[in-house]
Write a protein that holds these residues in place. Structure first.
Motif, mmCIF file in Angstrom:
data_model
loop_
_atom_site.group_PDB
_atom_site.id
_atom_site.type_symbol
_atom_site.label_atom_id
_atom_site.label_comp_id
_atom_site.label_asym_id
_atom_site.label_seq_id
_atom_site.Cartn_x
_atom_site.Cartn_y
_atom_site.Cartn_z
ATOM 1 N N TRP A 148 0.824 -1.206 0.000
ATOM 2 C CA TRP A 148 0.000 0.000 0.000
ATOM 3 C C TRP A 148 0.854 1.249 0.000
ATOM 4 O O TRP A 148 1.789 1.385 0.779
ATOM 5 N N SER A 164 2.076 -2.923 -4.717
ATOM 6 C CA SER A 164 0.983 -2.003 -4.405
ATOM 7 C C SER A 164 0.034 -1.767 -5.587
ATOM 8 O O SER A 164 -1.178 -1.602 -5.389
ATOM 9 N N GLU A 165 0.560 -1.739 -6.805
ATOM 10 C CA GLU A 165 -0.323 -1.508 -7.949
ATOM 11 C C GLU A 165 -1.269 -2.675 -8.165
ATOM 12 O O GLU A 165 -2.469 -2.505 -8.405
ATOM 13 N N GLU A 166 -0.734 -3.902 -8.080
ATOM 14 C CA GLU A 166 -1.591 -5.089 -8.190
ATOM 15 C C GLU A 166 -2.597 -5.114 -7.048
ATOM 16 O O GLU A 166 -3.761 -5.477 -7.234
ATOM 17 N N TYR A 167 -2.150 -4.713 -5.876
ATOM 18 C CA TYR A 167 -3.027 -4.733 -4.703
ATOM 19 C C TYR A 167 -4.175 -3.742 -4.876
ATOM 20 O O TYR A 167 -5.338 -4.053 -4.580
ATOM 21 N N ARG A 168 -3.832 -2.566 -5.339
ATOM 22 C CA ARG A 168 -4.887 -1.572 -5.532
ATOM 23 C C ARG A 168 -5.910 -2.062 -6.554
ATOM 24 O O ARG A 168 -7.125 -1.923 -6.355
ATOM 25 N N ARG A 169 -5.436 -2.648 -7.625
ATOM 26 C CA ARG A 169 -6.332 -3.068 -8.703
ATOM 27 C C ARG A 169 -7.156 -4.290 -8.339
ATOM 28 O O ARG A 169 -8.358 -4.348 -8.643
ATOM 29 N N ARG A 170 -6.540 -5.265 -7.682
ATOM 30 C CA ARG A 170 -7.196 -6.550 -7.474
ATOM 31 C C ARG A 170 -7.889 -6.700 -6.123
ATOM 32 O O ARG A 170 -8.716 -7.600 -5.951
ATOM 33 N N ASP A 203 -9.663 -1.752 -5.162
ATOM 34 C CA ASP A 203 -10.726 -1.273 -6.046
ATOM 35 C C ASP A 203 -11.970 -2.159 -5.937
ATOM 36 O O ASP A 203 -13.104 -1.656 -5.949
ATOM 37 N N TYR A 204 -11.760 -3.462 -5.850
ATOM 38 C CA TYR A 204 -12.887 -4.378 -5.680
ATOM 39 C C TYR A 204 -13.617 -4.097 -4.373
ATOM 40 O O TYR A 204 -14.849 -4.076 -4.320
ATOM 41 N N GLU A 212 -5.574 -13.333 -4.225
ATOM 42 C CA GLU A 212 -5.110 -12.520 -5.337
ATOM 43 C C GLU A 212 -3.648 -12.108 -5.233
ATOM 44 O O GLU A 212 -2.993 -11.874 -6.251
#
Length: 392
Positions: free
Chosen positions: A36, A73-79, A82-83, A103
């Protein structure tokens, strides 16, 4: 020598897991995840991953194992993030910890570990993995509850697949939390007396309501109270009428009276007691339902309010997951399990009934706070067999 990449989080559980793996003869590599970044600069409180990284690195030095850092962090934000926001905006309550494991830790993190030459990945979860040989000679993996009933975390891993489990190790699953603390003290690990993390898995010290209020727009709305003698609570349904038994209580503003205001229906979840800001009652008020379309929340007084309880729930077919596909139930089948619909809930007796549309869980006793978006998880003895997202 087999190589294990362990997710060193800066906590005592993953620290002791790394020590145990090394004692068992594995080549151990520590990998710290950054999940994050508050790019907006508006998040209240400290983002603790800086401290966590320091503790993780101290443990790696103590154990004399390589230490790496990866920014996910980018994968975390997206997967995950955001969900999560999308679900709350719909009036549902997701479980970010379950999503994190499915995820990130056992997908994105696993791929990073494989790049480091890993044969396995390991975490500090309190659960166990068992490999069994099928009649045809193939290997199947089971996910078992942790030995420590107070710390069992198998619920959070309820969405894992056979492929993910084949690569997973859970070294502390056969220990109790006091035993883990004792080992950490004996090995002089920096995390021995560090408190367990609280709050959201990816934000840390910040409470979920605070986080949501800074990411989702506030919107004033009304709080309506539903009395315990609301006539529709007297409805009767046949014991085998699963759609009727699983149907949520549905209210309109005409069914109760306004007793206050709130800052947005999407900030509240079924069964919630704190955060309503309405006092002067003999018993606490609980959220019975939310209507994000009309921006209304419905509440009832007392833990025994009938609006909090339901005998059955429904999960869509696409949201049913089986740890081992060989255990999958087909439409028309029914089977008894022990079930929980939230982390730490004592296991409940229930029957899973599968149909073309999905699956119904029919409980022996009415369940409190059935919450759309959360995961229902079913066990056969110590084995976690499957899970599903609660639709209604």
């Amino acid at each position: 020598m087999q190589r294990v990449v362990i997710g060193l989080s800066g906590g005592v559980d993953s620290s002791v897991a790394a020590y145990l793996l090394k004692e068992q003869g594995y080549e151990v590599v520590g990998l710290f995840m950054i999940n994050w970044h508050d790019t907006t600069g508006t998040l209240e409180g400290d983002c603790p991953w800086h401290d966590d990284r320091v503790f993780a690195e101290l443990v790696a030095r103590r154990l004399d194992i390589p230490f790496h850092v990866v920014d996910l962090s980018e994968e975390y934000r997206r997967r995950v993030v955001d969900y999560m926001f999308a679900e709350y905006e719909r009036g549902r309550t997701p479980n970010p910890d379950v999503l994190c494991n499915r995820e990130i830790k056992f997908d994105v993190f696993l791929k990073e570990a494989l790049r480091l030459g890993a044969d396995f990945v390991a975490t500090g979860h309190y659960c166990r993995r068992e490999c069994v040989a099928a009649a045809d000679g193939t290997e199947h993996y089971r996910l078992l509850a942790g030995v420590d009933g107070n710390k069992d975390q198998s619920y959070f891993l309820c969405q894992l697949s056979q492929e993910q489990l084949s690569r997973a190790l859970f070294p502390v699953g056969g220990l109790t939390k006091p035993e883990v603390r004792r080992i950490a003290e004996e090995q002089h690990l920096a995390t021995a007396r560090r408190k367990d993390s609280q709050g959201i898995c990816f934000v840390g010290k910040v409470d979920l309501p605070v986080f949501l209020q800074q990411k989702l727009a506030a919107k004033r709305g009304n709080v309506h109270e539903i009395r315990a003698d609301w006539p529709k609570y007297a409805r009767t349904a046949a014991p085998d009428d699963l759609p009727a038994l699983a149907e949520p209580w549905r209210y309109t503003v005409r069914d109760g009276k306004k007793i206050g205001e709130h800052n947005g229906a999407h900030f509240y979840t079924i069964g919630q007691r704190k955060g309503l800001g309405i006092g002067g009652r003999r018993e606490s008020l609980f959220v019975l339902a939310t209507d994000v379309g009309q921006n209304v929340i419905y509440v009832g007084e007392g833990d025994a309010h009938p609006g909090l309880y339901r005998k059955a729930l429904f999960m869509k077919a696409g949201d049913l997951h089986w740890i081992d596909p060989a255990e999958r139930m087909r439409a028309g089948q029914r089977r008894r399990f022990r079930v929980r619909i939230r982390y730490r809930q004592p296991l409940q007796g229930a029957e899973l009934v599968v149909c073309d549309e999905g699956g119904y869980l029919l409980f022996d006793e009415p369940q409190r706070g059935v919450t759309p978006g959360q995961f229902a998880v079913w066990y056969d003895g110590e084995t976690l067999v499957g899970s599903g997202v609660i639709d209604r």
